[in-house]
Scaffold this motif. Sequence first.
Motif, mmCIF file in Angstrom:
data_model
loop_
_atom_site.group_PDB
_atom_site.id
_atom_site.type_symbol
_atom_site.label_atom_id
_atom_site.label_comp_id
_atom_site.label_asym_id
_atom_site.label_seq_id
_atom_site.Cartn_x
_atom_site.Cartn_y
_atom_site.Cartn_z
ATOM 1 N N ALA A 80 -6.386 4.380 6.114
ATOM 2 C CA ALA A 80 -7.677 3.777 5.781
ATOM 3 C C ALA A 80 -7.563 2.741 4.668
ATOM 4 O O ALA A 80 -8.454 1.898 4.507
ATOM 5 C CB ALA A 80 -8.672 4.861 5.375
ATOM 6 N N ALA A 81 -6.484 2.811 3.852
ATOM 7 C CA ALA A 81 -6.297 1.861 2.746
ATOM 8 C C ALA A 81 -5.621 0.573 3.176
ATOM 9 O O ALA A 81 -5.552 -0.378 2.400
ATOM 10 C CB ALA A 81 -5.480 2.527 1.636
ATOM 11 N N LEU A 82 -5.104 0.520 4.406
ATOM 12 C CA LEU A 82 -4.421 -0.679 4.874
ATOM 13 C C LEU A 82 -5.414 -1.802 5.166
ATOM 14 O O LEU A 82 -6.612 -1.556 5.354
ATOM 15 C CB LEU A 82 -3.609 -0.370 6.140
ATOM 16 C CG LEU A 82 -2.405 0.553 5.970
ATOM 17 C CD1 LEU A 82 -1.853 0.935 7.330
ATOM 18 C CD2 LEU A 82 -1.329 -0.115 5.125
ATOM 19 N N ASP A 83 -4.897 -3.019 5.197
ATOM 20 C CA ASP A 83 -5.705 -4.181 5.567
ATOM 21 C C ASP A 83 -5.595 -4.407 7.068
ATOM 22 O O ASP A 83 -4.595 -4.048 7.690
ATOM 23 C CB ASP A 83 -5.230 -5.419 4.814
ATOM 24 C CG ASP A 83 -5.510 -5.323 3.314
ATOM 25 O OD1 ASP A 83 -6.484 -4.620 2.954
ATOM 26 O OD2 ASP A 83 -4.767 -5.921 2.516
ATOM 27 N N VAL A 106 0.837 -1.203 0.000
ATOM 28 C CA VAL A 106 0.000 0.000 0.000
ATOM 29 C C VAL A 106 0.868 1.247 0.000
ATOM 30 O O VAL A 106 0.533 2.261 -0.636
ATOM 31 C CB VAL A 106 -0.943 -0.022 1.221
ATOM 32 C CG1 VAL A 106 -1.786 1.248 1.287
ATOM 33 C CG2 VAL A 106 -1.835 -1.251 1.191
ATOM 34 N N TRP A 107 2.014 1.187 0.673
ATOM 35 C CA TRP A 107 2.909 2.352 0.711
ATOM 36 C C TRP A 107 3.391 2.720 -0.691
ATOM 37 O O TRP A 107 3.574 3.897 -1.011
ATOM 38 C CB TRP A 107 4.093 2.057 1.634
ATOM 39 C CG TRP A 107 5.011 3.238 1.810
ATOM 40 C CD1 TRP A 107 6.062 3.585 1.026
ATOM 41 C CD2 TRP A 107 4.917 4.231 2.837
ATOM 42 N NE1 TRP A 107 6.654 4.733 1.499
ATOM 43 C CE2 TRP A 107 5.975 5.158 2.615
ATOM 44 C CE3 TRP A 107 4.078 4.417 3.924
ATOM 45 C CZ2 TRP A 107 6.181 6.246 3.432
ATOM 46 C CZ3 TRP A 107 4.294 5.506 4.740
ATOM 47 C CH2 TRP A 107 5.338 6.407 4.496
ATOM 48 N N LYS A 108 3.607 1.729 -1.529
ATOM 49 C CA LYS A 108 4.085 1.992 -2.889
ATOM 50 C C LYS A 108 3.106 2.861 -3.663
ATOM 51 O O LYS A 108 3.507 3.672 -4.502
ATOM 52 C CB LYS A 108 4.292 0.673 -3.642
ATOM 53 C CG LYS A 108 5.485 -0.140 -3.169
ATOM 54 C CD LYS A 108 5.580 -1.445 -3.951
ATOM 55 C CE LYS A 108 6.703 -2.313 -3.419
ATOM 56 N NZ LYS A 108 6.781 -3.616 -4.133
ATOM 57 N N ARG A 109 1.817 2.687 -3.391
ATOM 58 C CA ARG A 109 0.823 3.484 -4.115
ATOM 59 C C ARG A 109 0.872 4.947 -3.705
ATOM 60 O O ARG A 109 0.573 5.828 -4.514
ATOM 61 C CB ARG A 109 -0.589 2.917 -3.854
ATOM 62 C CG ARG A 109 -0.768 1.488 -4.313
ATOM 63 C CD ARG A 109 -2.241 1.183 -4.609
ATOM 64 N NE ARG A 109 -3.106 1.374 -3.462
ATOM 65 C CZ ARG A 109 -3.496 0.388 -2.644
ATOM 66 N NH1 ARG A 109 -3.083 -0.840 -2.891
ATOM 67 N NH2 ARG A 109 -4.287 0.635 -1.620
ATOM 68 N N TYR A 110 1.248 5.229 -2.477
ATOM 69 C CA TYR A 110 1.309 6.600 -1.997
ATOM 70 C C TYR A 110 2.719 7.185 -2.099
ATOM 71 O O TYR A 110 2.904 8.381 -1.881
ATOM 72 C CB TYR A 110 0.819 6.669 -0.544
ATOM 73 C CG TYR A 110 -0.658 6.419 -0.413
ATOM 74 C CD1 TYR A 110 -1.561 7.478 -0.414
ATOM 75 C CD2 TYR A 110 -1.157 5.121 -0.304
ATOM 76 C CE1 TYR A 110 -2.919 7.258 -0.289
ATOM 77 C CE2 TYR A 110 -2.515 4.885 -0.196
ATOM 78 C CZ TYR A 110 -3.385 5.955 -0.190
ATOM 79 O OH TYR A 110 -4.738 5.738 -0.082
ATOM 80 N N ASP A 111 3.682 6.355 -2.379
ATOM 81 C CA ASP A 111 5.067 6.812 -2.548
ATOM 82 C C ASP A 111 5.635 6.161 -3.812
ATOM 83 O O ASP A 111 6.511 5.286 -3.748
ATOM 84 C CB ASP A 111 5.892 6.440 -1.319
ATOM 85 C CG ASP A 111 7.335 6.937 -1.431
ATOM 86 O OD1 ASP A 111 7.576 7.903 -2.184
ATOM 87 O OD2 ASP A 111 8.216 6.338 -0.778
ATOM 88 N N PRO A 112 5.115 6.544 -4.996
ATOM 89 C CA PRO A 112 5.568 5.876 -6.237
ATOM 90 C C PRO A 112 7.041 6.102 -6.541
ATOM 91 O O PRO A 112 7.670 5.279 -7.208
ATOM 92 C CB PRO A 112 4.667 6.492 -7.311
ATOM 93 C CG PRO A 112 4.212 7.792 -6.744
ATOM 94 C CD PRO A 112 4.133 7.604 -5.269
ATOM 95 N N ASP A 113 7.618 7.208 -6.058
ATOM 96 C CA ASP A 113 9.033 7.489 -6.315
ATOM 97 C C ASP A 113 9.967 6.794 -5.333
ATOM 98 O O ASP A 113 11.182 6.957 -5.409
ATOM 99 C CB ASP A 113 9.275 9.008 -6.263
ATOM 100 C CG ASP A 113 8.486 9.737 -7.333
ATOM 101 O OD1 ASP A 113 8.223 9.110 -8.395
ATOM 102 O OD2 ASP A 113 8.124 10.897 -7.117
#
Length: 1685
Positions: free
Chosen positions: A1546-1549, A1524-1531
Amino acid sequence: MVASTKLEMASSELKGLIPFTRESLELMQQCNAKKHSEKHKAEDLKPNIDLEVGKELPFVYGNLLRAMVSEPLEDVDPYYRNKKTFMVLNKKRTIFRFSATWCTLSPFNSIRKTAIKILVHPFFRLLILISVLIDCVFMSMIDMPKWGLALQNTLLGIYTFEILVKLIARGIWAGPFHFFGDPWNWLDFSVTLFEHITRYSSLNLISIFGIIRNLRILKIIPLNQGLKSFARILTHCLKKLTGVIILTLFFLTIFSLIGMELFMGNLKHKCLRWPQENETEMLHNRTGNPYYIRETENFYYLEGERYALLCGNRTDAGQCPEGYVCIKAGVNPDHGYTNFDSFGWALLALFRLMTQDYPEALYHQILYASGKIYMIFFVMISFWFAFYIASLFLGILAMSYEEEKQTAAEKAKKIEPEFQQSLTELQEGKKATETKTTQIEMKKKSTSMITSLDMLDDATLRHKEELKKSRKRCAFHWYRFSKTLLIWNCSPCWLKLKDFVHVVIMDPFTDLFLTICIILNILFLASEHYPMSVETSNVLSIGNMVFIGIFTTEMIFKIIAMHPYGYFQVGWNIYDSLIVFHGFTELCLENFHGLAVFRSFRVLRIFKLGKYWPTFKILMLTLGNSIVTLKDLVLLLFTFIFFSAVVGLKLFGSNYKECVCNIDEGCQLPHWHMNDFFHSFLNVFRIVCGEWIETLWDCFQVASQFSCIPFYMMVILIGNLLILYLFLALVSSFSSYKAATIEENDEAKNLHCAMARIKRGINYMLPKILCKKKKVLEKTMDNISDIYVKENISDHTLSELSNTQDFLKDKEKSSGTEKNTMTENESQSLIPSPSVSETVPIASEESDIENLDNKKIQSKSGDGSSKEKVKQSSSSECSTVDIAISEEEMVYEHEKLKHFKNGYERRSSSAQINRESKKGKIWQNMGKTCCKIVENSCFKCFIGLVTLLSTGALAFEDIYIDQRKTIKILLEYADMIFTYIFILEMLLKWMAYGFKSYFTNGWYRLEFIVVIVFCLSLMGKSREELKPLISIKFLRALRVLSQFERMKVVVRTLIKTTLPTANVFLVCLMIWLAFGIIGVHLFAGTFYECIDLTSGERFPISEVMNRSQCESLVFNESMPWENAKLNFDNVGISFLSLLQVATFNGWITIMNSAVDSTGVDMQPNFENNIYMYCYFVVFIIIGLFLPLSMLIGAIVANFNKYKMKKGGANIFITVKQKKQYRALKKLMYEDSQKPVLRPGNKFQGFIFDLVTNQVFNVIIMVLICFQAITIMIQSDEQSLQMDIALYWINSVFVMLYAGECVLKLIVFHCNYFTSGWNIFDFMVVVFSITGLFLPLTVGYYLVPPSLVQLILLSRIIHILRPEKGPKMFHDLLLPLMLSLPALLNISLLIFLVMFVYAIFGMYSFAYVKKGGGINDVSNFETFGSSMLCLFQVTVFSGWDQMLDAIFNSKWSDCDPDKINPGTQVRGDCGNPTVGIIYFVSYILISWLIIINMYIVAVMEFLNIASKKKAKTLSEDDFRKFFQVWKRYDPDRTQYIDSSKLSDFAAALDPPLFMAKPNKGQLVAMDLPMAVGDRIHCLDVLLALTKRVMDKDVKMEKVLSEIESGFMLANPFKITYEPITTTLKRKQEAVSATIIQRAYKSYRLRQNDRNTPDSHVIDNDKEVQIIKEDSDFEKAEGKATIQSQI
């Protein structure tokens, strides 16, 4: 806080209950007016579970005065205190709640008060219950009596009065307890209203009224609180099963579409007679004349078959006999209902395969019409798909059951302290007697929730017993009277006689004698058979009287010894007295005929063994407690079956009578119909048992498909849900029993004492007898040898060796951390002596060198510390430890210790080997060399390859081997080569390990046996008299077990989990023995019948009444008085018949024979003995369902115990597979495709945005679904226009998929092929294009049009894709994928068992006459056909028909001298004894393996569920976090902006998931913030971990591991200095807000002259903010360009 609030409210009301008055209502309204200010306090309160509606008010709330009965009272539950409700109690203190709002009438209105009093009165509920029961009885009747209409009107009036009372008392539509707020009231109102409309309207709604009125039966559920509770639980389970149901429908749809494309129209292919002349004209008729096609008499029929023989055009399909050709003509089989010609019929066929109902018929039909290659399709459906779906349902239900049980336990724990505190306050002003009553009540209430789901809690059982005792207390004068009358202490002579009898009857040898008598009585009961000689009958009759006399004497002696008062205090004594009473009653009624049922009660003597059998006692106790606790669930199941039977009677009863000629040529009702209630009930029971397809065909024949299918689906789905839940509850209870904790009674202790005395006597006398003539020196040597043997045995048992290896294993892995010792696990054993299960010789996983010498492992001193000094080379046969030192060193150390030992003990010179001598060195070098050879990996691979070749060679020895001379010669030479190789291997291992070590290893003993088998088979070929030895060659395949580690692990685990269940298995066998003996008493000699061989039908009883009339027929040259092949003439054949009933194979035929039976030597008559159905129904419930629950529960208990012993790991996989398991787990959670950067080109960037958009994926999914719909609308023999339209539709789909592929190739370039899903899509496009254009060149015969549709349909698997498909599907597929390695290992063992039995079947039944289940497709002639037969038996289908064919062993059924072309074997008769052993043993072994497969899958479900519920974190949770972190930190900067933190959390499982609104919680975490208000990922992860683990003791260790692991994975992490934290930043923002507000109020108080200046300042601030934002955007764009470069 909640608990304290409740306690305060409860304690404040201990003075008494308060009436509900107008002041109370005004106070509620005032509280509600202030509710907004105390909203947070109200939210914390929850309803008290002990004060729910329908439960009794606890005594802690005070006594109920007579004036308060049925009067409004203030609610004692704080939750409802301000809800505008009041409480009413009846005489039984049952709680009722009503709305205090002005709904219909005022709460103080006299009419409403009267209605409330009527409603809460116990008599009112009893009246409604009696009315419903009477109504149920009349619903089950076909012909109503004359007064039936008046009774129905009376019942309708009662129901109407009930509704009016409820409407007045509860109100219509206002308040929390209004009438229509309860769904059950909706049901009552609807049924009653519709009944009134039907009665008093002119509309013809009689048929619909009869059906809707049946819903009244369900009114029983709300009248019983337990039924209502279980209905709520099952409804909750049904919600959880939503995903499983959707996934099942998805798979059924896919497989149905595949079946349509593969088999559409194939089942119409039949063999048609082909005339020899006018071929052209006949060909025209075959293809164009529809009248000719209807000539069914020209089709070819097998003998005794109803439908024409199917055929196919493939070489492996069914072939027509000479003179017939295979054409597509006529209708489909089974009245045209079995086919794949449209989606609906294909879906029905797949649902039938999934539920395993009569699948063997569909197998044979498809294989005849399409070819044996399609057996792969059925293997996938019937085995893997059906297994997976069943595992899903069992897993979800088991998970729901465990959650309910845990929830009940938690609630019970919370309630207990509250009542204890209330009790303490109550004790101050109450008497002692009232306190005692309160304690009992509190115990009852505190355990009411936990006992509903946990049957085996000791405290609960104790509370129940105390309550029972307290309820059974009688008046004092009754005690005095019974003691005076039943305790005999009147005479000294009598007391002396009593003491003497007490000594005799309580002597251990008396109990031993009684046990022997019980066993002998069981043997006498099991010896009855038909026909039985007069002498045998007299012996059994005399034996029965002798045993009655013995049991009577026992009873009299015990009454004398214990007094009648003490005798009848023991339950077993009461049971014994009933048996004696039955015996004397039977002797008195001996001359009366027709008392076979009464005579069957003799089997109760079998269960007298339970008095001396602790396992039987605890199982029966567990069963009794389980049934008592689950009585409401059992009643709910019975209610549903009754309801379904009545609905079936009303829906189809008249149709069966009117259209009976459609299902029977003689227009007679069959055995299974719904024309009356009893047959309808049996039909529903049969459907619930899983046999529904044949009765559904009959229903189609007499009624419409639209009414039959919904009814059958309702019964199947809801019935199976109830049965599965009940089954899981029973399994859970039996899996918790502990045989080791059983306290033996006096009889069992006496039996053990007697056996110990006999053993001591034998040990005392035997040495004297044997050693009488021996010399002193020999005695001395014997003593020395005995000491040596004792040391070997006592010091080095396998269980101790296993313990040693466990110690070494733990030491190597954890270096002194927590260890699981054998002692802890043995304490949890299910059997009294755990060593029994530990002495099974199994080879280790890592080395073949085991048990080189037991004496080298421990010292002679027997010191316990010697175990710590054991070398790693000493491995037990159960060890899984990786051996640290080399095998060469182990052998050397072994020889060294052995020589030292032999020299020290001064053995005889011939047994000593001098290590220093030359011969000793040579011998040592030879041993080391042989050890190197056998431990070499290449040698092991070679032996494994030879083992596979020798096993595979067995498959070629079929009935055609004599016709293939070359293959036969090659196999003979290969057998010799294999034999020599295995003998050489055995000699090498003897040299390497020695005889002792070799023969103490279980796997090596198995290899030795296989070598003997090889030698014996070679001897059988060389000599004619030894030729039968060739048939044991099938045992060669067992060598595979010792060569492959996966099989070793499975076999070892199966032995560990099943051997300790031997006691439970014997209990189940005893139950079956009782039913077998009852069957012999009821049906022995009654299954004989006189059959007309010309028609194959039974003579009607009007023509032949008995055996003498059958034998006296004039034309009776070949019509003997025949018996059914499966009958109850003796106990042995009864067991086989019961096994067929238990597996639901051939059980209909057996039940029909039993129901038609009239008497011994009497011709059967149709349903003459109709109530004999009850025998089989009772057997299925008591003899199948309950023992199955016992046995599976015991296996589950041993499974869990062995799993805990192994550290909680998967016990069906090897060490190497555990690494694969972790890799598979990682693969299931990780994204399969690496992120690709957006191209800089505008055109490519546009396409990139297009194909990566979620909408694009949704469009592709929709296209896939539309393509599946185009296949659904197809049907057989559709028009040419439809074919053309489908061709162009498929072309459009191919072009769309090709366009998608091209677009992605433009964007991703070579990265497109880095994803397996993209490669799959590309291959689909290529093959689809090829399939479209290839038929234009080679024709449609070689490339059918359905090929393209199947290829395109394969893309529907994208719905199951973890990243793209629904998460619900991924969660359901995850347990199966994680248990896949273990399931594959178990499947390998199943395949090996099938292989061994297939080879044995080829040797034994290859030439059996075809008939029944043995035909051209399913037979034992070749290896493939044998495997096909065994696959059917594996899924428990069709084995009864195969056994029926093997039973043909008489001259009338087969020809023992028949010449079989191409072979020297003569005859086509079967061997019934071998056939019975063959099928029964295979069924038991395969059932055992499959049960463990289900256990593995279900346990994986429970394991995942427990991890989700527990507040623990695993590697998978951290992996998901970084995904999920990759989606919010693409760089991949390791930072995110603080503004994104809320969305990220909220996006975490779960368990890291934080639902919105979560900003306050995130701020409270006090996260460090870097420059730019950025937060580091490690800080977020650590904070979330602290939040989840909370006060866990392992939290600090986990946090340190996370931090160190992150630093190792990111050695180049940019260090930073946090400038602030989220909490400080929030405080700064709040402070700034306060300052701004103060400044603003200050400026407002100033003069207006300074107003323009403030505007200028604000404008300057806005310009500055805009400029900073633009600079930040430029910097961010520059960073993005740099990252792309």
